[in-house]
Scaffold this active site. Structure first.
Site: not given
Lengths: 822, 101
Positions: A199, A331, A367
């Site tokens: 990620c 994030h 996400h």
């Protein structure tokens, strides 16, 4: 060039953006919907979610998916590459640059092109816009770096049966295939790499791209991320109970995330070139920081210590004061573990009174994993151009630990921040932080070292370690190869880290992690790196496929038992930065950390990346590594890639090396194997052999050029060839074409003795080159100990050895390894 | 349903130790005999972590059809404390499942 220009020469501008996500397929549409506080998250329609805890995700509209197929529908590619191609094309188009193919173009460089355009413009001012819109970049001067979390996993899901994998789809699975397919379709021929730090991957890809330009390997880079929504990845987050059954509210009261998908790209180029051609500049990318938590495979450090280190590194390299950062794009996944830890990390960086406005864009489009960093950056930059910063949708009341932060809620805030920070964190503990200057009204000029000084700092090799043939080697790699050559004995047993050093082992540790940790321990010991030094050490690791055994175990649980029975213990290893992450965790490597794939050039690429970081003084020493693992899945991939036709047997192994700044190595009285004096890298496709040979020659010429030597100065060439029919002959032909017959050094390949592994062999040849130019090897050579390997029996120490590596798809890298003369 | 469907506690415990813990989590250097009924499984004791806890839950569903999704996390921790508590959860769920049949 005046003083100002030379300062700008290695400053990086973002001049193009492209986006594909649940909210839209171009920046303006995405912005309008973000401005209207819309979310793209809705019910998953692509697969059944009945047995899972959530049914939400940010899916792309099917029409946009179809559009992403345009012009490539007949070609076999994974959706990951298709998404990336769509976003990269958009970004390139918006930058006003076009790629021009052919040899004539390869002669030009971008500065000449810019000058030419300006000359034309001066004569014909009316045509300024039109000319600028078609500014052509030679293909060899533009590269591409792609970040992806799961690579071509959909190509395996499409088959849903690991016991009967076909060749066509399986060939599209590897991570590196995504970057390669994107580069091939765009017509890029410069440096190409696929960053796999889960990620954090596209943030790392953007940082890596900026390095390629600053270090002169490219004039323009396309950088971004891509991950399509995957059923098995959805099942993995489900089993970890990380999914939110409701709309996710980052930093808010409801724990859990919603997944998303898509791709996003930026075009990066030198700021001076961008200014000169009158390009639209979205921001200046000032610097980036990377780190590893070295804490846990899935959970972040509870206090955000890793994130703090990444942010601090980025700010320090950017030489931007903390009070000048006016917005942080976090994030902010929404999970219980992440958000609180992240705010804690930001407080550790910016102070307990965290007054900087913070938001997470994930509630807009979910996400998007490997795409997240690029998507969140691109959409933030576009919004800032319109005078706004993104908000955190669905925020209700702050969760514990997030109470005092200034979370931008519900709707975009009118703001034109001077500087922004964009952060992402990943499984495997990898973190990335980007610092950008978004206020371009004044020419703020953070002072950075000039390019001339960058070139002065020299890089030496001080430690070597390898696990191959089931054995561990601390240095002595050429001796081992010579033994292999004489006995032809192939190691059948596997290396056991548990037996070697139980303290670094943990249950279910896959063979690739065991081998890599073993090789790293050996290299660190060989270089006599102390515990204290380890904390500052960088770690860059290349693996083409990761642990295919762990990946199979996970996919098997999903495909055979069903997504609701997904295995939580193997899921964290479907992201292939888990090898680097586990190594960092066991060895407590907290500093600059990266993981990537190229499909055969991993060893030389890791060396190039680390050497650049040492030359520019971001690092003073760096551990690099590369490795592969054999499994049933890896054999299927071998077959799909035509590797069963290679003259070499496929093997597993890992190699690690310690690179160090020369001055520091001398100061701490390290024993030095060799100096790394030049690198070259060129992307190509194995479409036909003349093209492949030209790619090899380009990489070699660049490496020789950087080292300041010619073919005649080389004593030996180590050719890490894949060894499929005709390939090695073509490569030898290409190398021979570069020198007069009487000046041609011997060309050797050790794959015949050690076997072949995409990543492993690349670094094994580099390590062997380092030993061969070292003083230690001179006496061995004189005694004829290496005659079996084809190394000439001579008394003089070798001065320059060229290591050449190729990828299975036809790209080449080269490195000049030179004798260390005190 | 017949009586034979109702599993006895000892069999369940034995299955938990061998199949749910040792085989599924690939535990090394430990046998089923060494896992006592009251050995703490997570954190201390056997030293399992949160990712392994999820694997145990999936295993319970696969082996016994025990669904723990609706049980709040705090309560679940108590149920997963040791082999004894897991076996009790499975027994309770089996009885619940056979009630009214």
């Amino acid at each position: 060039m005046n003083m100002k220009d030379s300062e700008r020469a290695h400053r990086i501008a973002v001049t193009g953006i492209g986006v594909l996500c649940a909210l839209g397929n171009e920046p303006q549409i995405v912005f309008e919907r973000m401005f209207a506080s819309e979310t793209g998250i809705g019910t998953v329609t692509r697969f059944k979610t009945d047995a899972l805890l959530s049914s939400l995700a940010g899916q792309l509209d099917e029409a946009w998916r179809d559009a992403a197929l345009a012009n490539t529908a007949e070609q076999s590619m994974d959706w990951c590459a298709r998404y990336a191609i769509a976003a990269a094309k958009q970004a390139l188009h918006s930058s006003g640059l076009a790629i021009v193919q052919g040899d004539a173009a390869a002669q030009a460089d971008v500065v000449n092109a810019v000058n030419a355009v300006n000359a034309v413009n001066a004569v014909n001012a009316v045509n300024v816009a039109a000319t600028a819109a078609v500014l052509q970049i030679p293909a060899s001067r533009i590269g591409l770096s792609l970040g992806t979390c799961n690579g071509g996993i959909l190509s395996l899901e499409q088959q849903w049966d690991l016991s009967a994998l076909d060749e066509e789809n399986t060939a599209n699975y590897p991570f590196y295939q995504q970057g390669d397919d994107t580069a091939r379709l765009l017509g890029v021929q410069g440096p190409v790499a696929t960053l796999n730090t889960a990620c954090a991957a596209s943030g790392n890809a953007i940082g890596y791209a900026s390095d390629m330009i600053r270090w002169g390997y490219a004039d323009v880079m396309l950088a971004g991320g891509s991950d399509p929504l995957s059923h098995s990845v959805y099942a993995g987050f489900n089993v970890l109970r990380a999914l939110n059954p409701l709309l996710s509210s980052p930093f808010g009261s409801r724990f859990g995330l919603n997944l998303g998908e898509g791709a996003a790209f930026v075009v990066l180029e030198r700021l001076d070139a961008a200014v000169q051609r009158g390009a639209t500049i979205y921001a200046e990318l000032c610097a980036y920081g990377l780190s590893n938590d070295a804490h846990h495979m899935t959970a972040p450090h509870p206090e955000g210590a890793g994130m703090q280190r990444a942010v601090d590194m980025a700010l320090s390299l950017a030489q931007v004061a903390k009070q000048d950062i006016e917005y942080v794009n976090a994030h902010g996944t929404g999970t219980q573990a992440n958000d609180r830890a992240e705010i804690s990390g930001l407080k550790r960086s910016f102070g307990e009174q965290l007054t900087i406005p913070v938001s997470s864009s994930k509630a807009y489009f979910g996400h998007s994993l490997g795409t997240a960093a690029a998507l969140e950056l691109v959409t933030s930059l576009y919004a800032i151009k319109q005078g706004y910063v993104p908000a955190t949708l669905h925020f209700d009341t702050p969760r514990e630990g997030c109470e005092e932060a200034d979370i931008i809620q519900h709707s975009m805030r009118p703001m034109r921040p001077k500087y922004i920070v964009s952060n992402n964190a990943a499984f495997g503990g990898h973190n990335v932080s980007l610092v950008l200057r978004t206020d371009l009204s004044e020419a703020a000029t953070p002072h950075r070292e000039s390019l001339a000084e960058h070139a002065k700092r020299r890089v030496v090799i001080t430690g070597l370690g390898a696990v191959g043939g089931g054995q561990i080697h601390k240095g002595g790699i050429v001796n081992w190869l010579a033994e292999q050559a004489s006995s032809k004995a192939s190691g059948v047993s596997s290396f056991s880290l548990k037996e070697y050093d139980k303290s670094k082992y943990e249950r279910r540790m896959n063979q690739l992690s065991q081998n890599t940790i073993g090789a790293a321990l050996a290299a660190l010991e060989d270089a006599q790196i102390t515990e204290v030094e380890k904390e500052e050490l960088g770690f860059i690791f290349g693996t083409a496929r990761g642990s295919t055994d762990s990946i199979s175990q996970y996919l098997e649980s999903v495909f055979v038992k069903g997504p609701e029975y997904a295995s939580s213990i193997y899921f964290p290893h479907t992201v292939i930065n888990s090898i680097a992450g586990q190594t960092a965790e066991k060895l407590k490597l907290l500093g600059f950390n990266s993981s990537f794939s190229t499909g055969g050039n991993e060893g030389l690429t890791a060396a190039l990346y680390a050497a650049g970081k040492i030359r520019e003084r971001t690092l003073s020493s760096c551990l690099i590594g590369a490795g592969d693992e054999c499994s049933a899945l890896s054999r299927d991939i071998d077959r799909a890639k035509g590797l069963q036709a290679s003259r070499f047997r496929m093997v597993e192994g890992s190699v690690c090396m310690v690179l160090c700044d020369r001055e520091q190595a001398v100061q701490r009285q390290s024993s030095i194997y060799a100096e790394l004096s030049g690198f070259g890298t060129a992307f190509g496709t194995a479409a036909n052999s003349p093209q492949q040979e030209a790619t090899l020659c380009r990489a070699v010429a660049d490496a020789l050029n950087e080292a300041g030597i010619g073919m005649a100065q080389l004593d030996l060439i180590l050719l890490n060839t894949v060894g499929r029919p005709g390939e090695t002959e073509g490569e030898r032909r290409a190398l021979s074409s570069m020198a007069a017959v009487d000046q041609m050094p011997p060309i050797l390949s050790f794959n015949e003795y050690a076997g072949f592994g995409e990543s492993y062999s690349s670094m094994l040849h580099l390590a062997a080159a380092a030993e061969l130019v070292s003083g230690v090897a001179a006496s061995e050579m004189a005694s004829g100990a290496y005659a079996q390997l084809g190394v000439p029996q001579q008394t003089a120490q070798l001065q320059h050895v060229l290591a050449v590596s190729s990828t299975v798809n036809g790209s080449y890298s080269a490195a000049v390894v030179s004798a260390w003369n005190d | 349903m017949g009586v034979e469907q109702i599993l006895d506690m000892d069999t369940i415990k034995q299955t938990i130790k061998q199949k749910l813990l040792i085989d599924r989590l690939k535990l090394e250097d430990i046998t089923a005999e060494e896992i006592t009924d009251d050995l703490i499984l997570f954190g201390e004791g056997l030293g399992l972590d949160s990712v392994e806890a999820f694997e145990v839950m999936v295993g319970m569903e696969e082996l016994y059809g025990v669904m723990v999704e609706q049980i709040p996390a705090d309560e679940l921790k108590i149920h997963l404390k040791n082999v004894q508590s897991i076996a009790e959860l499975i027994m309770a769920s089996q009885q619940k499942g056979t009630e009214g049949l």
